[in-house]
Scaffold this motif. Structure first.
Motif, PDB file in Angstrom:
ATOM      1  N   LEU A 116       0.831  -1.200   0.000  1.00  0.00           N
ATOM      2  CA  LEU A 116       0.000   0.000   0.000  1.00  0.00           C
ATOM      3  C   LEU A 116       0.869   1.255   0.000  1.00  0.00           C
ATOM      4  CD1 LEU A 116      -2.716   1.457   0.209  1.00  0.00           C
ATOM      5  CD2 LEU A 116      -2.631   1.131   2.686  1.00  0.00           C
ATOM      6  N   ALA A 117       1.942   1.253   0.785  1.00  0.00           N
ATOM      7  CA  ALA A 117       2.843   2.411   0.816  1.00  0.00           C
ATOM      8  C   ALA A 117       3.469   2.637  -0.562  1.00  0.00           C
ATOM      9  CB  ALA A 117       3.931   2.197   1.865  1.00  0.00           C
ATOM     10  N   ALA A 118       3.869   1.557  -1.230  1.00  0.00           N
ATOM     11  CA  ALA A 118       4.446   1.689  -2.571  1.00  0.00           C
ATOM     12  C   ALA A 118       3.402   2.196  -3.566  1.00  0.00           C
ATOM     13  CB  ALA A 118       5.011   0.344  -3.029  1.00  0.00           C
ATOM     14  N   ALA A 119       2.159   1.729  -3.440  1.00  0.00           N
ATOM     15  CA  ALA A 119       1.100   2.188  -4.343  1.00  0.00           C
ATOM     16  C   ALA A 119       0.802   3.667  -4.133  1.00  0.00           C
ATOM     17  CB  ALA A 119      -0.163   1.346  -4.132  1.00  0.00           C
ATOM     18  N   ILE A 120       0.785   4.109  -2.879  1.00  0.00           N
ATOM     19  CA  ILE A 120       0.541   5.528  -2.595  1.00  0.00           C
ATOM     20  C   ILE A 120       1.695   6.378  -3.117  1.00  0.00           C
ATOM     21  CG2 ILE A 120       0.328   7.223  -0.734  1.00  0.00           C
ATOM     22  CD1 ILE A 120      -1.193   5.089   0.859  1.00  0.00           C
ATOM     23  N   ALA A 121       2.929   5.900  -2.932  1.00  0.00           N
ATOM     24  CA  ALA A 121       4.093   6.627  -3.458  1.00  0.00           C
ATOM     25  C   ALA A 121       4.029   6.690  -4.982  1.00  0.00           C
ATOM     26  CB  ALA A 121       5.385   5.946  -3.004  1.00  0.00           C
ATOM     27  N   LEU A 122       3.604   5.600  -5.616  1.00  0.00           N
ATOM     28  CA  LEU A 122       3.443   5.593  -7.073  1.00  0.00           C
ATOM     29  C   LEU A 122       2.404   6.621  -7.507  1.00  0.00           C
ATOM     30  CD1 LEU A 122       4.059   4.187  -9.833  1.00  0.00           C
ATOM     31  CD2 LEU A 122       2.190   2.618  -9.295  1.00  0.00           C
ATOM     32  N   ALA A 123       1.275   6.675  -6.786  1.00  0.00           N
ATOM     33  CA  ALA A 123       0.228   7.649  -7.112  1.00  0.00           C
ATOM     34  C   ALA A 123       0.716   9.075  -6.900  1.00  0.00           C
ATOM     35  CB  ALA A 123      -1.013   7.378  -6.264  1.00  0.00           C
ATOM     36  N   ALA A 124       1.532   9.288  -5.848  1.00  0.00           N
ATOM     37  CA  ALA A 124       2.057  10.629  -5.584  1.00  0.00           C
ATOM     38  C   ALA A 124       3.055  11.052  -6.648  1.00  0.00           C
ATOM     39  CB  ALA A 124       2.703  10.665  -4.203  1.00  0.00           C
ATOM     40  N   GLY A 125       3.875  10.108  -7.132  1.00  0.00           N
ATOM     41  CA  GLY A 125       4.872  10.435  -8.148  1.00  0.00           C
ATOM     42  C   GLY A 125       4.346  10.438  -9.564  1.00  0.00           C
ATOM     43  N   PHE A 126       3.131   9.928  -9.756  1.00  0.00           N
ATOM     44  CA  PHE A 126       2.509   9.879 -11.074  1.00  0.00           C
ATOM     45  C   PHE A 126       2.344  11.294 -11.620  1.00  0.00           C
ATOM     46  CE2 PHE A 126      -1.259   9.591 -13.833  1.00  0.00           C
ATOM     47  CZ  PHE A 126      -0.944   8.488 -14.617  1.00  0.00           C
ATOM     48  N   ASP A 127       2.641  11.476 -12.900  1.00  0.00           N
ATOM     49  CA  ASP A 127       2.500  12.788 -13.534  1.00  0.00           C
ATOM     50  C   ASP A 127       1.022  13.046 -13.800  1.00  0.00           C
ATOM     51  OD1 ASP A 127       2.560  15.117 -14.977  1.00  0.00           O
ATOM     52  OD2 ASP A 127       4.068  14.458 -16.431  1.00  0.00           O
ATOM     53  N   HIS A 128       0.363  13.777 -12.901  1.00  0.00           N
ATOM     54  CA  HIS A 128      -1.070  14.011 -13.026  1.00  0.00           C
ATOM     55  C   HIS A 128      -1.408  14.971 -14.161  1.00  0.00           C
ATOM     56  CE1 HIS A 128      -2.320  11.947  -9.251  1.00  0.00           C
ATOM     57  NE2 HIS A 128      -1.048  12.147  -8.955  1.00  0.00           N
ATOM     58  N   GLY A 129      -0.405  15.581 -14.742  1.00  0.00           N
ATOM     59  CA  GLY A 129      -0.645  16.428 -15.909  1.00  0.00           C
ATOM     60  C   GLY A 129      -0.761  15.630 -17.196  1.00  0.00           C
ATOM     61  N   ARG A 130      -0.334  14.345 -17.163  1.00  0.00           N
ATOM     62  CA  ARG A 130      -0.409  13.490 -18.358  1.00  0.00           C
ATOM     63  C   ARG A 130      -0.993  12.121 -18.011  1.00  0.00           C
ATOM     64  NH1 ARG A 130       4.016  11.687 -20.451  1.00  0.00           N
ATOM     65  NH2 ARG A 130       5.246  11.805 -18.532  1.00  0.00           N
ATOM     66  N   PRO A 131      -2.196  12.068 -17.450  1.00  0.00           N
ATOM     67  CA  PRO A 131      -2.755  10.767 -17.046  1.00  0.00           C
ATOM     68  C   PRO A 131      -3.121   9.860 -18.209  1.00  0.00           C
ATOM     69  CG  PRO A 131      -4.386  12.498 -16.761  1.00  0.00           C
ATOM     70  CD  PRO A 131      -3.101  13.180 -17.121  1.00  0.00           C
ATOM     71  N   GLY A 132      -3.223  10.431 -19.427  1.00  0.00           N
ATOM     72  CA  GLY A 132      -3.514   9.603 -20.592  1.00  0.00           C
ATOM     73  C   GLY A 132      -2.294   8.894 -21.140  1.00  0.00           C
ATOM     74  N   THR A 133      -1.113   9.240 -20.638  1.00  0.00           N
ATOM     75  CA  THR A 133       0.138   8.632 -21.097  1.00  0.00           C
ATOM     76  C   THR A 133       0.520   7.483 -20.176  1.00  0.00           C
ATOM     77  OG1 THR A 133       0.879  10.772 -21.940  1.00  0.00           O
ATOM     78  CG2 THR A 133       2.564   9.080 -21.628  1.00  0.00           C
ATOM     79  N   MET A 134       0.954   6.382 -20.753  1.00  0.00           N
ATOM     80  CA  MET A 134       1.390   5.244 -19.954  1.00  0.00           C
ATOM     81  C   MET A 134       2.707   5.593 -19.271  1.00  0.00           C
ATOM     82  SD  MET A 134      -0.010   2.388 -19.190  1.00  0.00           S
ATOM     83  CE  MET A 134      -1.156   2.121 -20.541  1.00  0.00           C
ATOM     84  N   GLN A 135       2.751   5.481 -17.954  1.00  0.00           N
ATOM     85  CA  GLN A 135       3.925   5.880 -17.181  1.00  0.00           C
ATOM     86  C   GLN A 135       4.496   4.692 -16.407  1.00  0.00           C
ATOM     87  OE1 GLN A 135       3.265   9.543 -14.891  1.00  0.00           O
ATOM     88  NE2 GLN A 135       1.550  10.083 -16.248  1.00  0.00           N
ATOM     89  N   ALA A 136       5.724   4.893 -15.883  1.00  0.00           N
ATOM     90  CA  ALA A 136       6.428   3.866 -15.094  1.00  0.00           C
ATOM     91  C   ALA A 136       6.569   2.568 -15.872  1.00  0.00           C
ATOM     92  CB  ALA A 136       5.711   3.619 -13.763  1.00  0.00           C
ATOM     93  N   GLN A 137       6.824   2.661 -17.178  1.00  0.00           N
ATOM     94  CA  GLN A 137       6.860   1.467 -18.011  1.00  0.00           C
ATOM     95  C   GLN A 137       8.157   0.682 -17.842  1.00  0.00           C
ATOM     96  OE1 GLN A 137       5.060   1.293 -22.010  1.00  0.00           O
ATOM     97  NE2 GLN A 137       4.893   3.516 -21.878  1.00  0.00           N
ATOM     98  N   THR A 138       8.015  -0.621 -17.771  1.00  0.00           N
ATOM     99  CA  THR A 138       9.120  -1.569 -17.828  1.00  0.00           C
ATOM    100  C   THR A 138       8.811  -2.542 -18.957  1.00  0.00           C
ATOM    101  OG1 THR A 138       9.538  -1.421 -15.453  1.00  0.00           O
ATOM    102  CG2 THR A 138      10.390  -3.359 -16.588  1.00  0.00           C
ATOM    103  N   ASP A 139       9.748  -2.723 -19.878  1.00  0.00           N
ATOM    104  CA  ASP A 139       9.503  -3.569 -21.050  1.00  0.00           C
ATOM    105  C   ASP A 139      10.707  -4.474 -21.269  1.00  0.00           C
ATOM    106  OD1 ASP A 139       8.507  -4.715 -23.298  1.00  0.00           O
ATOM    107  OD2 ASP A 139       8.416  -2.891 -24.505  1.00  0.00           O
ATOM    108  N   ILE A 140      10.562  -5.729 -20.862  1.00  0.00           N
ATOM    109  CA  ILE A 140      11.656  -6.695 -20.949  1.00  0.00           C
ATOM    110  C   ILE A 140      11.183  -7.913 -21.721  1.00  0.00           C
ATOM    111  CG2 ILE A 140      13.262  -8.146 -19.616  1.00  0.00           C
ATOM    112  CD1 ILE A 140      12.733  -6.260 -17.228  1.00  0.00           C
ATOM    113  N   SER A 141      12.001  -8.386 -22.652  1.00  0.00           N
ATOM    114  CA  SER A 141      11.660  -9.584 -23.418  1.00  0.00           C
ATOM    115  C   SER A 141      11.643 -10.790 -22.487  1.00  0.00           C
ATOM    116  CB  SER A 141      12.669  -9.805 -24.547  1.00  0.00           C
ATOM    117  OG  SER A 141      12.355 -10.984 -25.260  1.00  0.00           O
TER     118      SER A 141
END
Length: 544
Positions: free
Chosen positions: A53-78
């Motif tokens: 829960l603490a990590a989820a809240i920190a993620l929500a706090a760090g989320f760029d609320h000016g660009r909510p339509g953009t996919m953020q915090a992406q990790t892409d590994i084969s």
């Protein structure tokens, strides 16, 4: 917040519950055992879910609320190159609220279970399954690969099956089997749709497929894929008539199982419709939208009528010591079953909003998703507490002749139950109001090409459903919360009602966040709609 930090936070949100689930099966270190091993593993569950829960809240706090339509915090590994399957994670305005809701409800369930562990086998298995369920649900909302979505979706089925089957109440085995059979059959149908979209679209990457907006899929392919996906996801939603597993599962599940089943697992189906069906097979979605709306409205009316039938007093034959003897038997009149059927109606509003194919309707559906998780989660907590105190959830036994008088016997518990009831019926100023209103607004002006007269009919029927919801919820409040006050033993008016314990400290800690968020979302809906609207606009436009 730095992009790398957000990546690590999202990865932690998904991975920590899985690691914690495995760790729960090992013996606790000697210094952390506390009074006994059971207490240690329950504390482990609270610690891990609290960290998530603490990590989820920190993620929500760090989320760029000016660009909510953009996919953020992406990790892409084969991961599996031969099949082009990748470990692709990301979060936007659609998935972020669901991630936080899942983390919050699971933490509150772990906290509640620390003090009120459901009867059943060892706590090790319970905590391990609870964390595995959380990990699968969070992964479903965070992954951006169709095959990973399917695997995460399936990961939730086994732990919920065992939570019902091993820690549930009466008829738990039958309810668990119905749950697993229905959802597995739905998953098989959904998998066919996912494979068709991925193979014909040339990739399993959900972002790329959404951006393509079905451009590589023929009209026939979209129709077949959309039908398979809608049917598979509708089982989990749950859409009438594929809902019949739900009342049994809720009635038999332990309290925390019911909270998580209603609060987060049902949302996986509607999330899949918004994330996968609308942007990836838009022609198929447009073709089936009127039928989805029709089934949604039938679910609203059916669920409300079923609740009304359960809420009304059963026929009585005689009075025995001031109590009515009832003809009703089995699960009839069960308050927990009533809340389960109310979910069919409330999720019908979510499906109706999605079926409008408009930003207004889809935003209303996503808002109603969150509101339903908060309010119904609270109601299942309250009904579980009422059962612990009185030994039953049968309305006829609880209310007797004049009512259960919960206001007089346990005023705080009665007040919270009344609050949950009026929030569920959509009282303006609370969270339940906005989602249902926006879903009906979307039906008032559906997307181009959809029959407006048909959707106006659906809107009118949905509005009638809100009246039925108010009727059965107010009857429940009348029968459970009101009634004659307790009298002293030996008094001439009858025997005294047994005293009930009011809200305990741990219950207050587990329930108060849900109450606060229900009020906050009702008074400040822009906080949630500001996140979802740009993301919804992007999905409906094909990622452009």
């Amino acid at each position: 917040m730095n992009h790398t930090v957000l990546q690590y936070l999202l990865a932690a949100v998904v991975v920590l519950p899985l690691l914690g689930s495995a760790a729960a099966l090992f013996p606790a270190p000697p210094g952390l055992r506390g009074r006994d091993p059971e207490q240690a593993v329950l504390r482990h569950g609270v610690t891990v879910t609290g960290a998530v829960l603490a990590a989820a809240i920190a993620l929500a706090a760090g989320f760029d609320h000016g660009r909510p339509g953009t996919m953020q915090a992406q990790t892409d590994i084969s991961w599996i190159p031969a099949l082009d399957i990748r470990i692709h994670l990301g979060v936007d305005g659609v998935s972020l609220p669901l991630l936080v809701l899942t983390a919050l409800l699971t933490f509150l369930c772990a906290l509640y279970s620390y003090y009120k562990m459901p009867a059943g086998p060892s706590a090790k298995g319970f905590v391990s399954l609870l964390l595995l369920l959380e990990g699968g649900t969070l992964a479903s909302f965070a992954v951006l690969d169709l095959m990973l979505f399917f695997l995460a979706f399936e990961m939730t089925l086994i732990p919920m099956y065992f939570l019902i089957n091993r820690w549930g109440g009466a008829e738990r085995e039958r309810a668990a089997w119905r749950f697993i059979l229905y959802t597995l059959l739905g998953s098989v149908v959904m998998l066919l749709g996912l494979l068709l979209v991925g193979v014909k679209g040339g990739t399993f990457d959900m972002v790329a497929l959404a951006s393509d907006n079905g451009g590589r899929l023929s009209h026939t392919t979209q129709l077949i894929a959309a039908l398979a996906l809608i049917v598979g996801l509708a089982v989990k939603a749950p859409m009438w008539p594929l809902h019949s597993w739900l009342p049994d599962a809720h009635t038999a599940a332990p309290t925390v199982g019911s909270v998580l089943l209603a609060g987060v697992l049902l949302k996986m189906g509607t999330y899949g419709l918004v994330r996968i069906v609308l942007p990836m097979v838009p022609e198929g979605a447009h073709t089936y939208a009127p039928y989805l709306a029709a089934f949604a409205v039938v679910g609203i009316i059916y669920g409300s009528l079923a609740c009304l039938a359960l809420a009304l007093p059963s026929p009585t034959t005689t009075l025995n010591g001031g109590s009515a003897l009832s003809h009703r038997s089995g699960a009839g009149g069960d308050l927990k079953r009533l809340i389960a059927y109310s979910s069919v109606g409330h999720m019908g509003f979510v499906l109706l909003g999605i079926a409008t194919l408009t930003p207004t309707g889809v935003n209303g559906a996503l808002f109603a998703n969150i509101a339903h998780g908060l309010i119904t989660g609270l109601l299942f907590f309250l009904v579980g507490a009422l059962k612990d105190r009185s030994g039953t959830t049968d309305l006829d036994q609880l209310s007797g002749v004049s009512g259960a008088a919960l206001y007089g016997r346990a005023p705080r518990l009665g007040g919270l139950l009344a609050f949950g009831a009026v929030a569920s019926l959509g009282l303006p100023g609370l969270a339940g109001f906005w989602g249902e209103m926006l879903a009906m607004f979307g039906a008032f002006e559906p997307a181009d090409g959809l029959s407006r007269p048909a959707y106006l009919t659906y809107m009118a029927l949905a509005g009638f459903g809100t009246l039925l919801t108010a009727a059965y919820m107010l009857i429940v409040v009348r029968r459970v919360c009101m009634g004659d006050h307790p009298v002293e033993p030996g008094a001439e008016h009858g025997a005294a009602r047994p005293a009930l314990a009011d809200v305990h400290g741990y219950e207050f800690a587990a329930w108060s966040p849900l109450v606060a968020l229900t009020v906050l979302a009702g008074l400040w809906p822009a906080a949630l709609l500001g996140l979802t609207d740009p993301a919804v606009q992007q999905l409906l436009a094909g990622g452009n």
